[in-house]
Design an enzyme around this catalytic site. Structure first.
Site, short mmCIF file in Angstrom:
data_model
loop_
_atom_site.label_atom_id
_atom_site.label_comp_id
_atom_site.label_asym_id
_atom_site.label_seq_id
_atom_site.Cartn_x
_atom_site.Cartn_y
_atom_site.Cartn_z
N HIS A 41 6.70 -2.02 3.20
CA HIS A 41 6.43 -3.39 3.61
C HIS A 41 5.56 -4.07 2.58
O HIS A 41 4.64 -3.49 2.03
CB HIS A 41 5.77 -3.45 4.99
CG HIS A 41 4.61 -2.54 5.17
ND1 HIS A 41 4.73 -1.18 5.39
CD2 HIS A 41 3.27 -2.79 5.14
CE1 HIS A 41 3.53 -0.64 5.51
NE2 HIS A 41 2.63 -1.60 5.34
N LEU A 42 5.89 -5.33 2.38
CA LEU A 42 5.14 -6.19 1.47
C LEU A 42 4.26 -7.09 2.31
O LEU A 42 4.75 -7.84 3.16
CB LEU A 42 6.14 -7.02 0.65
CG LEU A 42 5.59 -8.01 -0.38
CD1 LEU A 42 4.80 -7.28 -1.47
CD2 LEU A 42 6.74 -8.80 -1.00
N ASN A 91 0.84 -1.19 0.00
CA ASN A 91 0.00 0.00 0.00
C ASN A 91 0.88 1.24 0.00
O ASN A 91 1.89 1.29 0.72
CB ASN A 91 -0.90 0.01 1.24
CG ASN A 91 -1.88 -1.15 1.25
OD1 ASN A 91 -2.45 -1.49 0.21
ND2 ASN A 91 -2.08 -1.77 2.40
P1 AMP Z 1 -0.29 -0.72 5.98
O1 AMP Z 1 -1.67 -0.35 6.44
O2 AMP Z 1 -0.23 -1.23 4.56
O3 AMP Z 1 0.71 0.40 6.23
O4 AMP Z 1 0.15 -1.95 6.86
C1 AMP Z 1 0.68 -1.80 8.13
C2 AMP Z 1 0.47 -3.11 8.83
O5 AMP Z 1 1.26 -3.12 10.01
C3 AMP Z 1 -0.97 -3.35 9.27
O6 AMP Z 1 -1.47 -4.52 8.65
C4 AMP Z 1 -0.85 -3.51 10.79
O7 AMP Z 1 -1.72 -4.48 11.31
C5 AMP Z 1 0.60 -3.89 10.95
N1 AMP Z 1 1.18 -3.58 12.24
C6 AMP Z 1 1.09 -2.42 12.95
N2 AMP Z 1 1.76 -2.52 14.11
C7 AMP Z 1 2.30 -3.75 14.15
C8 AMP Z 1 3.10 -4.48 15.08
N3 AMP Z 1 3.50 -3.92 16.23
N4 AMP Z 1 3.47 -5.75 14.80
C9 AMP Z 1 3.07 -6.33 13.64
N5 AMP Z 1 2.32 -5.71 12.70
C10 AMP Z 1 1.94 -4.45 12.95
#
Ligand code: AMP
Length: 114
Positions: free
Chosen positions: A100-101, A87
């Site tokens: 991130h993928l 995203n």
């Molecule tokens: P995006 O919305 O594409 O930026 O994805 C960010 C992702 O990070 C989301 O799916 C969240 O659930 C995940 N996320 C946020 N904080 C953490 C965390 N502490 N550990 C693992 N995943 C996380």
């Protein structure tokens, strides 16, 4: 970057559920999984969004996909199939500004993704 959540994971200050790591890539389970397998594959080097990619970062992007391919095999979703998503910016729902993928699998995926 000191205020970046995923940089803190790379530094070891926050400990996610790691499934893969090498010199350039860290992969860990999403804290709010959207599928039975939901892994985030990140570069260890801070890159905020896909808009910030350039020729110098092409190598690490390839490494993200190769790591995701390996994780998909390890998770048993390579055969049934999986989805990989990045995203970019608020319009696409990006909430963490460190590239991130998303690797998603273990359930049927629908299209369009919404
Ligand atoms: P995006 O919305 O594409 O930026 O994805 C960010 C992702 O990070 C989301 O799916 C969240 O659930 C995940 N996320 C946020 N904080 C953490 C965390 N502490 N550990 C693992 N995943 C996380």
């Amino acid at each position: 970057m000191s205020d970046c959540l995923f940089c803190k994971m790379v530094a070891g200050d926050i400990k996610p559920d790691v499934v893969f790591e090498d010199d350039a890539v860290l992969a860990f389970r999403d804290v709010n999984p959207q599928a039975p397998t939901h892994v985030l594959v990140i570069p260890k080097r801070h890159i905020a969004t896909t808009n910030d990619l350039d020729a110098a970062s092409a190598d690490v992007v390839g490494k993200l996909y190769l790591a995701a391919k390996q994780i998909a095999a390890d998770e048993g979703i390579a055969g049934p199939g999986y989805r990989m998503v990045m995203n970019c910016n608020p319009g696409a729902g990006q909430s963490v500004y460190h590239l991130h993928l998303h690797l998603l699998g273990g359930r049927p995926m629908h299209w369009p993704p919404g």
